[in-house]
Write a protein that holds these residues in place. Structure first.
Motif, mmCIF file in Angstrom:
data_model
loop_
_atom_site.group_PDB
_atom_site.id
_atom_site.type_symbol
_atom_site.label_atom_id
_atom_site.label_comp_id
_atom_site.label_asym_id
_atom_site.label_seq_id
_atom_site.Cartn_x
_atom_site.Cartn_y
_atom_site.Cartn_z
ATOM 1 N N LEU A 90 0.830 -1.200 0.000
ATOM 2 C CA LEU A 90 0.000 0.000 0.000
ATOM 3 C C LEU A 90 0.867 1.253 0.000
ATOM 4 N N ALA A 91 1.974 1.201 0.741
ATOM 5 C CA ALA A 91 2.888 2.347 0.788
ATOM 6 C C ALA A 91 3.522 2.594 -0.578
ATOM 7 N N LYS A 92 3.835 1.532 -1.309
ATOM 8 C CA LYS A 92 4.408 1.681 -2.651
ATOM 9 C C LYS A 92 3.452 2.422 -3.578
ATOM 10 N N ARG A 93 2.149 2.205 -3.374
ATOM 11 C CA ARG A 93 1.150 2.854 -4.225
ATOM 12 C C ARG A 93 0.641 4.160 -3.624
ATOM 13 N N LYS A 94 1.336 4.634 -2.589
ATOM 14 C CA LYS A 94 1.020 5.902 -1.940
ATOM 15 C C LYS A 94 -0.348 5.885 -1.258
ATOM 16 N N HIS A 95 -0.772 4.686 -0.824
ATOM 17 C CA HIS A 95 -1.987 4.557 -0.028
ATOM 18 C C HIS A 95 -1.660 4.532 1.466
ATOM 19 N N ALA A 96 -0.383 4.619 1.789
ATOM 20 C CA ALA A 96 0.089 4.650 3.171
ATOM 21 C C ALA A 96 1.402 5.423 3.183
ATOM 22 N N PRO A 97 1.815 5.948 4.344
ATOM 23 C CA PRO A 97 3.082 6.678 4.409
ATOM 24 C C PRO A 97 4.258 5.865 3.854
ATOM 25 N N ALA A 98 5.178 6.533 3.178
ATOM 26 C CA ALA A 98 6.260 5.857 2.464
ATOM 27 C C ALA A 98 7.153 5.022 3.374
ATOM 28 N N PHE A 99 7.309 5.420 4.650
ATOM 29 C CA PHE A 99 8.246 4.692 5.520
ATOM 30 C C PHE A 99 7.780 3.266 5.814
ATOM 31 N N PHE A 100 6.516 2.940 5.518
ATOM 32 C CA PHE A 100 6.028 1.577 5.763
ATOM 33 C C PHE A 100 6.620 0.556 4.787
ATOM 34 N N GLN A 101 7.246 1.023 3.709
ATOM 35 C CA GLN A 101 7.814 0.070 2.756
ATOM 36 C C GLN A 101 9.317 -0.140 2.959
ATOM 37 N N LYS A 102 9.914 0.572 3.904
ATOM 38 C CA LYS A 102 11.337 0.385 4.171
ATOM 39 C C LYS A 102 11.574 -0.955 4.839
ATOM 40 N N LYS A 103 12.543 -1.713 4.339
ATOM 41 C CA LYS A 103 12.723 -3.099 4.761
ATOM 42 C C LYS A 103 14.005 -3.313 5.552
ATOM 43 N N LEU A 104 13.963 -4.370 6.368
ATOM 44 C CA LEU A 104 15.167 -4.799 7.082
ATOM 45 C C LEU A 104 16.171 -5.338 6.084
ATOM 46 N N SER A 105 17.427 -5.142 6.347
ATOM 47 C CA SER A 105 18.463 -5.561 5.398
ATOM 48 C C SER A 105 18.670 -7.065 5.368
ATOM 49 N N PHE A 106 18.419 -7.750 6.491
ATOM 50 C CA PHE A 106 18.757 -9.173 6.543
ATOM 51 C C PHE A 106 17.634 -10.116 6.131
ATOM 52 N N HIS A 107 16.385 -9.671 6.154
ATOM 53 C CA HIS A 107 15.306 -10.575 5.743
ATOM 54 C C HIS A 107 14.294 -9.903 4.826
ATOM 55 N N ASP A 108 14.633 -8.753 4.292
ATOM 56 C CA ASP A 108 13.768 -8.074 3.332
ATOM 57 C C ASP A 108 12.350 -7.903 3.883
ATOM 58 N N LEU A 109 12.246 -7.543 5.157
ATOM 59 C CA LEU A 109 10.953 -7.422 5.839
ATOM 60 C C LEU A 109 10.684 -5.954 6.168
ATOM 61 N N PRO A 110 9.499 -5.433 5.819
ATOM 62 C CA PRO A 110 9.181 -4.039 6.144
ATOM 63 C C PRO A 110 8.977 -3.848 7.649
ATOM 64 N N LEU A 111 9.947 -3.236 8.298
ATOM 65 C CA LEU A 111 9.958 -3.136 9.762
ATOM 66 C C LEU A 111 8.805 -2.288 10.296
ATOM 67 N N ALA A 112 8.610 -1.091 9.714
ATOM 68 C CA ALA A 112 7.563 -0.198 10.213
ATOM 69 C C ALA A 112 6.188 -0.841 10.058
ATOM 70 N N SER A 113 5.995 -1.560 8.957
ATOM 71 C CA SER A 113 4.730 -2.255 8.724
ATOM 72 C C SER A 113 4.498 -3.324 9.788
ATOM 73 N N LEU A 114 5.566 -4.062 10.117
ATOM 74 C CA LEU A 114 5.456 -5.085 11.159
ATOM 75 C C LEU A 114 5.142 -4.455 12.513
ATOM 76 N N LEU A 115 5.774 -3.325 12.796
ATOM 77 C CA LEU A 115 5.547 -2.666 14.084
ATOM 78 C C LEU A 115 4.097 -2.210 14.236
ATOM 79 N N LEU A 116 3.481 -1.726 13.136
ATOM 80 C CA LEU A 116 2.081 -1.318 13.211
ATOM 81 C C LEU A 116 1.187 -2.531 13.467
ATOM 82 N N ALA A 117 1.516 -3.652 12.814
ATOM 83 C CA ALA A 117 0.752 -4.883 13.052
ATOM 84 C C ALA A 117 0.917 -5.347 14.499
ATOM 85 N N VAL A 118 2.112 -5.163 15.050
ATOM 86 C CA VAL A 118 2.363 -5.528 16.446
ATOM 87 C C VAL A 118 1.499 -4.677 17.377
ATOM 88 N N CYS A 119 1.278 -3.424 17.005
ATOM 89 C CA CYS A 119 0.381 -2.582 17.798
ATOM 90 C C CYS A 119 -1.017 -3.191 17.845
#
Length: 450
Positions: A311-340
Motif C-alpha cells: 500500500l505504501a508503494k502505491r502511496k496509499h500509506a506513508p512511504a516509511f512503511f515500505q522500508k525493509k530490514l536488510s537481513f530478511h527483506d521485511l518491512p519493519l515499520a509495517s510489522l511494528l504497526l501490526a504488532v500494535c
C-alpha cells in the motif's frame, strides 16, 4: 529488464506449496472453534451453511484468479479495485483487508488463549495472548522463506488433525469404539435439520464464510509462484480440499451429540468425542487446534505486514512503511504497526474476556465479505465475461449480503456487526479524504492493458 518482466520472473513456489500455504491461512480457530457458534445457531443445518459458503468462496476465487492470471499484481485485489473504480476504492479495499486481518489476529489470539486454558484453567487469557504474540512475531521475522517452511509444516499438522477426527467419526458410526451418549444419528425431518428455524440457519452463514477467510492469499502470494498461470490450480485444490474436510468433519460432529451440547469455549470436535472415553483425544486435538490457530494467526500477521508495504508503494500509506530490514527483506515499520494491533488484542483479552471471541469473529467475517464483494465487482468492471459468469457474481454478492444481514437477527452476534460498521465507517471516511489522480481503466480483449 522492465519492472513488469522482473515481477514475472521471480518466484520459487510450486502450485502445491501455495495450496498448502493457503490451507495454513484458511483453516484456523475460525473453523476449529468458531464452528461451535454456527452449530449452536443452526444445528445440523450448519453443514448446509458451509456448503453455501464454499460456493460463495469459489465464485470469489474464480474472479480473483482470473484477474491474477492475466494481470499479476503485488497488491492483488486492492490494485484491481483501484483499476476498476479509482484510487479511493483501491485505498479502501487495501485498508479494509488490513483491518479485517488485524481483527482475525485478535480472534485467533483470543481463541488460542481460551484453548490453552483447557490445561491451565487459572491462567489469565492475556498471559497466553502475550506468549503467542511473541512467537508469531518471531516466525514473521524469519522472512518469506522461513515463513513458508513453518506454514507448510503447520498445515500438514492441521490436516492430520481433521483426518484423525473423520476416522474416529467413522469408527463411532460403525460402533467400533464404545460410547455412553446418544446413538450416532442423522436428522430425520426438517425440524431436526433446522432446529432453530431459518433465522438460526441464516445467522450461522457469517461463521461459515469466516472459516473460508484466507483465500485471498492465492492472489497476494501468486507473485511467488514459479508459474503464475498455476494460481487457479492452487486455489481449486485448496477450496476442494477444505470443503471436503469441513463438511465431512462437521457432519460427523453434529451426528454424534445433540447440537445443544456445543459452545464457543470448546472445539465442536472435542465435544463430539466426549462420550467415547478417548482420554487422549481432547489433549491431542486441543494441541492440534492450537497449532492450527497459531498458523492462521501468523499468516494473517505476515499478510498485513506485506500488504501495508505494498500500500505504501502505491502511496496509499506513508512511504516509511515500505522500508525493509536488510537481513530478511521485511518491512519493519509495517510489522511494528501490526504488532500494535497484537498489543490491542492482548489488552482486549485482559479487559473484555467474556464473548470477545464471538464479537471479533463476527466483525472480521463482515469485513472479509465486504472485501470479497469488491473483488467480484472489480472483476465485473475489468473483464468482459459471459452472462453466466455475471450471474455467478450476482449470486456471490447475494449470498454475502445474506450472511451479513443474518447476523443482525441474532442478539449474540449483533455487537460484532456494530464493531464492523464502526471500522467500515472509519475506512470510508479516510477514503473520502484520500487524494490521488484516478486513471480510467483500459480494457483490451476483456482484460486490463498491461
Amino acid at each position: 529488464m522492465s519492472k513488469q518482466k522482473r515481477l514475472k520472473t521471480k518466484g520459487a513456489l510450486a502450485w502445491w506449496q501455495l495450496s498448502l500455504l493457503g490451507i495454513g491461512c484458511t483453516i484456523g480457530t475460525g473453523y476449529f472453534l468458531g464452528a461451535s457458534i454456527g452449530i449452536s445457531l443452526a444445528g445440523p443445518a450448519v453443514v448446509l451453511s458451509f456448503l453455501i459458503a464454499a460456493l460463495g468462496t469459489y465464485l470469489v476465487f474464480i474472479a480473483l484468479a482470473q484477474m491474477t492470471a492475466n494481470d499479476p499484481q503485488e497488491g492483488s485485489f486492492s490494485v484491481y479495485a483501484e483499476k476498476a473504480f479509482g484510487a479511493k476504492l483501491g485505498f479502501a479495499s487495501g485498508w479494509n483487508y488490513w483491518m479485517s486481518n488485524i481483527l482475525i489476529i485478535g480472534s485467533q489470539l483470543t481463541a488460542l488463549s481460551i484453548l490453552s486454558q483447557f490445561w491451565f484453567e487459572t491462567t489469565p487469557l492475556w498471559v497466553f495472548a502475550a506468549i503467542y504474540s511473541c512467537l508469531a512475531i518471531f516466525v514473521v521475522i524469519l522472512g518469506t522463506k522461513g515463513f513458508d517452511r513453518v506454514e507448510n509444516i503447520l498445515s500438514v499438522i492441521k490436516i492430520a488433525a481433521i483426518l484423525m477426527f473423520i476416522v474416529l467419526g467413522i469408527l463411532a458410526v460403525f460402533h467400533v469404539i464404545d460410547h455412553t451418549g446418544q446413538e450416532p444419528a442423522l436428522p430425520s425431518s426438517l425440524s431436526e435439520f433446522f432446529p432453530r428455524g431459518i433465522t438460526g440457519f441464516w445467522g450461522s452463514l457469517i461463521y461459515a464464510f469466516y472459516a473460508f477467510g484466507g483465500i485471498e492469499v492465492i492472489g497476494l502470494m501468486a507473485m511467488q509462484l514459479k508459474k503464475k498461470e498455476e494460481a487457479p490450480k492452487a486455489g481449486k485444490v485448496l477450496l476442494i480440499g477444505v470443503t471436503i474436510f469441513y463438511t465431512l468433519s462437521l457432519g460427523f460432529a453434529v451426528s454424534l451429540v445433540p447440537f445443544t451440547a456445543f459452545n464457543d469455549s470448546e472445539s465442536p470436535f472435542v465435544t463430539a468425542m466426549s462420550a467415547y472415553g478417548l482420554s487422549f483425544f481432547p489433549h491431542v486435538f486441543n494441541g492440534a487446534i492450537i497449532v492450527a490457530g497459531f498458523s492462521a494467526m501468523t499468516a494473517s500477521l505476515f499478510g498485513v505486514t506485506t500488504l501495508l508495504a505494498q500500500l505504501a508503494k502505491r502511496k496509499h500509506a506513508p512511504a516509511f512503511f515500505q522500508k525493509k530490514l536488510s537481513f530478511h527483506d521485511l518491512p519493519l515499520a509495517s510489522l511494528l504497526l501490526a504488532v500494535c494491533g497484537l498489543i490491542l488484542a492482548v489488552v482486549a483479552a485482559l479487559v473484555l474476556p467474556g464473548r470477545l471471541f464471538e464479537y471479533i469473529t463476527t466483525a472480521a467475517g463482515i469485513l472479509i465479505l465486504v472485501n470479497w464483494m469488491v473483488i467480484l465487482l472489480s472483476n465485473w468492471r475489468l473483464i468482459q465475461t459471459s452472462v453466466w459468469r455475471k450471474v455467478g457474481h450476482v449470486i456471490g454478492i447475494t449470498l454475502m449480503v445474506a450472511a451479513i444481514s443474518g447476523i443482525a437477527l441474532e442478539d449474540t452476534g449483533r455487537p460484532g456487526l456494530y464493531v464492523s460498521m464502526i471500522f467500515l465507517g472509519l475506512i470510508t471516511f479516510m477514503a473520502l479524504i484520500f487524494k490521488k489522480k484516478h486513471v480510467k481503466p483500459k480494457i483490451w480483449n476483456g482484460y486490463p492493458r498491461k
